[in-house]
Scaffold this active site. Structure first.
Site, PDB file in Angstrom:
ATOM      1  N   HIS A 261       0.821  -1.214   0.000  1.00 36.11           N
ATOM      2  CA  HIS A 261       0.000   0.000   0.000  1.00 36.11           C
ATOM      3  C   HIS A 261       0.857   1.268   0.000  1.00 36.11           C
ATOM      4  O   HIS A 261       0.339   2.354  -0.281  1.00 36.11           O
ATOM      5  CB  HIS A 261      -0.911   0.038   1.228  1.00 36.11           C
ATOM      6  CG  HIS A 261      -1.898  -1.073   1.287  1.00 36.11           C
ATOM      7  ND1 HIS A 261      -2.771  -1.348   0.263  1.00 36.11           N
ATOM      8  CD2 HIS A 261      -2.158  -2.000   2.256  1.00 36.11           C
ATOM      9  CE1 HIS A 261      -3.525  -2.390   0.589  1.00 36.11           C
ATOM     10  NE2 HIS A 261      -3.159  -2.805   1.789  1.00 36.11           N
ATOM     11  N   HIS A 652      -5.700 -45.519 -30.320  1.00 36.59           N
ATOM     12  CA  HIS A 652      -6.649 -45.801 -31.405  1.00 36.59           C
ATOM     13  C   HIS A 652      -7.325 -47.163 -31.241  1.00 36.59           C
ATOM     14  O   HIS A 652      -8.321 -47.432 -31.923  1.00 36.59           O
ATOM     15  CB  HIS A 652      -5.937 -45.781 -32.764  1.00 36.59           C
ATOM     16  CG  HIS A 652      -5.425 -44.433 -33.158  1.00 36.59           C
ATOM     17  ND1 HIS A 652      -6.227 -43.317 -33.214  1.00 36.59           N
ATOM     18  CD2 HIS A 652      -4.182 -44.030 -33.540  1.00 36.59           C
ATOM     19  CE1 HIS A 652      -5.511 -42.276 -33.600  1.00 36.59           C
ATOM     20  NE2 HIS A 652      -4.258 -42.679 -33.794  1.00 36.59           N
TER      21      HIS A 652
END
Length: 1206
Positions: A261, A652
């Protein structure tokens, strides 16, 4: 805690997850081929500990005239090896001569050092290990003298120390001695006057300290505050030196007081010096770092850090914080999503504002995935600094959020993939002592390489979080190519449902913060027997036995195999195969062992793209069994993760058919085996990044919600193998498994790192976190790699490393890679090695962004998102017609407490600033954020102080002086730094309290208009909030003296440009400021003094202009604009948007308002000053200078500012 030496303890007790490569047996043939492939462009730049590749170094050499001659020397060395050295002697002599001439030049020496550090002389250099920790008991030597209950207290560090000791983390870190920051280092960010003032606090008594603290917001002062703040800043600087000096990989500074801050000349919110900001400037100055990312996850917005860097494109600032439409401290509109930076820094400030409490881990992770990581990928930081506040943790009295320590572990892990792992966390807030300690320890675990704990399931962001994220994305989209199309318009018939989806899958009760004690990190399965599967008829078949041998040899060459636990391979049992394949099919493949050559050929031809030999069944059995063995090791805790170097591939393979080189689906069999071990439907994520769609895997799990299958593959609209529509995005599963099959189909070649990573950010990881898997299996085909003869894609080894790293945050780190395709031997070897690096905990190397994602890739991604949005809440990032929740257009109330209390906790405000203050009172106002109906225009906002000229209001400051603050005897001017070098006073407070009532911001009563405003917008040019009488009165004198001013591009605002066009309310202002009430709010807009697109202005047609001419499309005369290129007239955005459409079709940049003669440039997204004569009548400059050689109009005298009311 005892102070530790600066590096002696080193590796005591630390598990060497990411240690140096050991036992390297360099195979010259493999190594030279690898380098040759990189030279041909088949691979990518070598992975190095410095995180730089050759292309980056070459580009820096071209554009940085002071860069050292490392490229030429490297070329010289290569030339010697190639036998091309006859010309080397003169070059070397010349270099030596220049070196002697510049021997005393410190700048050149520093450049040379920086260049040498970036040289990649050995691609297999040691990977950095070690996490630095700075923790000094001296930081507890201050506290609030007059309030024992103040939340920022020494007990915070005591609690952290106890937790780190309890979890044995201290001994695993490299301890560094804290040091004090020098005044010169603090002056990189803070003003000398402010530092001197803070230094005098060492000699003040309690009463004096209390008085001074009372002039700031939410701070206290102690005689030791200054020394501790210096020590805290110096601690972060010590870690910067250690990380950038290659002493350690990353680090954490456990420090207080916090810092984010603190502004240039202002204490604020418990903070004196901005540690992270000073560290960023220090890294830039000392280590020549060019790009720094600052991440602020403290629950409070780090306005100090933002104001320091919001004009600096070298620092990307990202803050995620509680906002609640400005009701939460620090109550700044600059904390909202619409503030994106100013001038050259526009787009480099990112705010994600939370507008409700109770935000969870999923909300924070969604913000990282959708916003931070994509932008960081494009930005490519060289260092990441984190303002690590832990006040967003559940139980914190300030944040009131609901995040968990494991959530911060995940955020840390995501950041570790950036900047080559150069990451430093600096402690900020956190005020629940138990939660704070757990949060710090969780992040430290992750920095040390421990896997992230699993999160609560499901992990989808809430609706409010999605709204905030969508708003931020829309604000940033114009500045970052990678964010193109990141939010889609909401379909009219699409109704968002906040359904309770916990019942979609079984949730296991797993400990949230279990840190597994592992003997080894990465398991490896490989067996040369799998090379016996070969093509008896075609020696050049791409699925060759050499594939796995080359990969294994490369892992040994790099010393990676020795860092893994080699596990024995076993064949899959029939019971395991039968979980995915039919008994008839298994027997059919087994029967091939006894077939003759002709029979084998016939049997192979009966399948699609298959060859079979007598060893095929045995090899396929071993491949599936190897994956199962690795699953057993991972689930039992024997290893954390693993790789299976196997063949033949499997994805596959169908339940009853071989296909595409595949026989048994190894990944599918391994998934079912994992569920059998767990004795329940373990949630499993299968990611298939093979370039071919895994049709077999999809079919095996398409009705099973316990297995999420995600595939990225070449589809080419169904013409790429395996062809058909099985890999289309519309294939989402069936029955109970609907939504659990996700296909991302590429409809063309050349997909690369950017395309895959943006898919990870937008699609794969959001769904994966929502699914929250307990095991991740990867069908790791590398035929999408650069140089593959079948895939035609361009993914680099570094790209695969990043994909792997990002997946490692899931499933408690339990991830297994199983080799599928990949047919360029060099590419698959380097790609698998890169993935192995990541699995071993090595940070992925930085990527060089060669291009943004392809439009075709974005189209495929968005298509899949549209299909799956109905199933996954995390994908619902959409534009909406109503952003009231994210907009601050409705009144924001802030409580203004009595000024009698000198110290207040965050959440309230007190007067602050150096005391006493003198000079004229100022009145300021931040511009409203734009709503969806307004375009992304960039408005320059000017602070107009009574009695101050516009030139003064627009004067700039050096880039490192972000704002100015009213000092004793001086007039305050809130402004951002510009390219100008004019020095300005110290910066203004981010907000100033006035009065004791609660009033809506933006419409103060008349009684408050002469008081200091509640918000001072820290931008060059913020509009002054006054009554219309005050505003017009102060401008009357400004108009006389106000010439054209150069102003940086500013944040999005309410300046709707209908082609620049104004709203109907704004038109009233051009009519002698008529009919305004005392509640109207005004905005002063500083136009550009020059526009690079003025050459597009053409001479006025011979017939002249008629400002009353109607729109050529709709015929309206309500609010029209004329194009200054073709002189066609169309209506504004707020009528029918026909001028906008005209610009999109013609790309003509400049348009002129028929209402008030203001000029708007579409390309610059700004108004352009076009005053030909001053208000006094004298000619200010020839018209041809203003209009780039043309004199299109004779304009009436106007001020340099266009004034609008809303």
């Amino acid at each position: 805690m005892e102070k530790k030496g600066s590096g002696a303890r080193g590796h005591t007790g630390r598990r060497e997850f990411g240690g140096a490569s050991q036992g390297r047996s360099l195979r010259k043939g493999q190594r030279s081929m690898s380098r040759a492939s990189r030279a041909r462009g088949e691979g990518s730049s070598a992975m190095t500990s410095t995180g730089q590749d050759s292309s980056t170094r070459q580009r820096r050499g071209r554009h940085n005239p002071q860069s050292p001659p490392q490229d030429s020397s490297a070329t010289l060395k290569r030339g010697v090896k190639k036998g091309t050295a006859p010309h080397s002697s003169p070059n070397l002599a010349e270099v030596k001569k220049k070196g002697k001439m510049k021997k005393l030049s410190q700048a050149v020496e520093e450049d040379l050092i920086a260049g040498l550090q970036e040289l990649d002389l050995n691609p297999e250099t040691r990977v950095l290990v070690g996490t630095g920790l700075v923790f000094d008991e001296q930081l507890n030597d201050f506290h609030c003298l007059w309030d024992d209950s103040f939340p920022e207290c020494p007990e915070r560090l005591h609690a952290i120390k106890e937790q780190l000791i309890l979890e044995s983390l201290l001994d695993r870190c490299v301890s560094f001695q804290a040091r004090f920051a020098e005044k010169e280092e603090l002056m990189l960010v803070h003003s000398l006057e402010y530092i001197d003032l803070m230094e005098t606090t060492q000699y003040m008594n309690e009463g004096e300290l209390r008085i001074l603290a009372g002039t700031y917001d939410s701070v206290y002062l102690h005689p030791n505050s200054y020394s501790c703040a210096c020590l805290a800043t110096g601690s972060v600087l010590r870690l910067v030196d250690a990380v950038l000096g290659a002493e350690i990989r990353n680090g954490m500074a456990v420090i207080r007081p916090p810092g984010h801050h603190a502004q240039r000349s202002l204490m604020d919110g418990y903070c004196m010096f901005n540690h992270v900001a000073v560290a960023a400037r220090y890294a830039q100055k000392k280590h020549r770092i060019q790009r720094i990312l600052i991440v602020d996850w403290d629950v409070h917005h780090g306005q100090g850090t933002q104001f320091i860097f919001d004009q600096d494109p070298s620092v990307l600032y990202f803050s995620i914080h509680r906002y609640e439409q400005g009701r939460f401290w620090p109550h700044l509109k600059a904390s909202n999503w619409s503030t994106t930076g100013f001038g050259q820094g526009q787009g480099y400030t990112i705010n994600v504002p939370w507008n409700q409490v109770g935000m969870r881990d999923a909300d924070y992770i969604a913000a990282f995935l959708n916003i931070l990581l994509p932008v960081a990928f494009e930005f490519q930081p060289q260092l990441v600094l984190v303002a690590a506040g832990f006040d967003a943790l559940q139980g914190d009295p300030k944040g009131e959020m609901a995040t968990t320590p494991p959530g911060f572990a995940h955020l840390t892990h995501l950041l570790m993939g950036l900047a080559g792992g150069k990451l430093i966390l600096s402690l900020e807030g956190g005020y629940n002592l138990h939660a704070l300690a757990k949060g710090v320890s969780a992040s430290l675990h992750t920095l040390l390489g421990d896997p992230c704990p699993m999160l609560e399931s499901p992990g989808a962001p809430c609706a409010s979080a999605r709204t905030s994220i969508s708003c931020t994305l829309e604000a940033l989209e114009p500045f970052w190519e990678i964010l193109a199309g990141s939010v889609e318009p909401q379909e009219e018939d699409e109704v968002e449902e906040e359904e309770d989806e916990e019942g979609r899958w079984e949730t296991a009760a797993l400990p949230l913060d279990a840190w597994p004690a592992l003997q080894e990190r990465t398991g490896l399965v490989y067996d040369e027997k799998m090379m016996s599967h070969c093509n008896l008829w075609d020696n050049h078949h791409p699925e060759t036995p050499q594939r796995i041998l080359r990969i294994m040899c490369h892992l040994e060459e790099l010393g990676l195999a020795s860092r893994c636990l080699i596990l024995p391979v076993r064949p899959a049992m029939d019971a395991e195969l039968l979980t995915c394949h039919s008994a008839e099919y298994v027997e059919r493949i087994r029967a091939t062992e006894k077939m003759k050559t002709r029979e084998l050929h016939r049997e192979g031809a009966s399948f699609d793209s298959i060859y079979i030999c007598p060893s095929t069944f045995t090899c396929a059995q071993l491949a599936a069994g190897a994956a199962c063995r690795l699953v057993e090791a991972v689930l039992s805790g024997e290893v954390l993760n693993g790789i299976a170097i196997v063949r033949p591939p499997g994805h596959h393979a169908e339940p009853d058919a071989a296909c595409g080189f595949c026989f048994f689906n190894s990944v599918a069999v391994a998934a079912r085996h994992a569920q059998a071990i767990a004795g329940r439907a373990l949630r499993i994520l299968i990611v298939d990044w093979d370039v071919h769609h895994g049709n077999g895997t999809q079919h095996m799990f398409e009705d099973d919600p316990s297995v999420l299958y995600v595939s990225l593959h070449r589809y080419d609209r169904g013409t790429f193998f395996p062809m058909g529509d099985e890999g289309a995005s519309s294939q989402v599963g069936r029955a109970a498994g609907i939504g659990f099959t996700v296909n991302v189909p590429w409809n063309g070649p050349r997909m690369g790192d950017a395309d895959y990573l943006i898919t990870w950010y937008r699609l794969v990881l959001p769904i994966a976190y929502e699914f929250n898997p307990e095991l991740v299996l990867v069908s790791a085909g590398f035929d999408a790699a650069q140089g593959d003869p079948l895939g035609g894609c361009q993914v680099t080894p570094e790209g695969y490393a990043h994909l792997t790293h990002l997946l490692m945050g899931l499933a408690n780190g339990r991830i297994i890679l199983v080799l599928e395709g990949g047919y360029n031997l060099a590419s698959i070897s380097e790609s698998m090695a890169a993935c192995t690096h990541s699995l071993l905990g090595d940070p992925p190397p930085p990527l060089t962004l060669l291009r943004p994602p392809q439009p075709g890739a974005l189209a495929s991604i968005n298509e899949t998102i549209q299909v799956h949005r109905k199933y996954w809440r995390s994908l619902r990032m959409m534009k909406t017609e109503d952003r009231e929740e994210c907009s601050s257009s409705k009144p924001v109330f802030k409580k203004l407490p009595k000024a009698t209390s000198p110290v207040s906790a965050k959440g309230t405000t007190t007067p602050k600033g150096k005391v006493p203050e003198a000079g004229p009172r100022k009145t300021t106002l931040s511009a409203k954020e734009c709503t969806l109906g307004h375009t992304k225009s960039k408005t320059a906002k000017a602070v107009l102080v009574q009695g101050q000229s516009p030139e003064q209001a627009a004067s700039g400051a050096p880039p490192d002086q972000a704002t100015s603050k009213e000092t004793e005897g001086e007039t305050a001017v809130d402004q951002r730094a510009s390219a100008a070098t004019t020095h300005v006073p110290d910066q203004t407070t981010s907000e100033e309290a006035a009065g004791e009532e609660t009033e809506p911001i933006g419409t103060p009563p008349a009684s408050c208009r002469d008081k200091e405003s509640t918000e001072a917008s820290p931008v060059q040019g913020a509009a002054a909030q006054q009554s219309p009488e005050q505003l017009t009165g102060s401008l009357s004198s400004s108009e006389v003296s106000g010439g054209a001013q150069e102003a940086p591009e500013a944040e999005e605002g309410l300046l709707g440009e209908a082609a620049g066009g104004q709203s109907m309310n704004s038109l009233m202002l051009t009519q002698a400021f008529g009919n305004f009430s005392g509640q109207d709010v005004f905005y002063a807009v500083t136009p550009l003094s020059w526009c690079p697109h003025l050459t597009a202005v053409c001479p006025i047609p011979a017939e002249g202009l008629d400002v009353a001419q109607p729109c050529e499309t709709c015929g309206t005369v309500q609010e029209n604009w004329v194009c200054l290129t073709c002189y066609q007239v169309y209506c504004s955005r707020y009528v029918n948007s026909h001028m906008v459409h005209h610009h999109e079709a013609s790309e003509h940049p400049l348009v002129l308002s028929c209402v008030d003669l203001s000029t708007w440039c579409y390309h610059c997204q700004a108004y352009v000053h076009h005053q030909v004569r001053s208000p006094g009548g004298e000619e200010r400059c020839p018209p041809e200078q203003v209009w780039g050689g043309h004199t299109p109009l004779t304009l009436s005298p106007r001020t340099c500012c266009c004034l609008f009311a809303f």
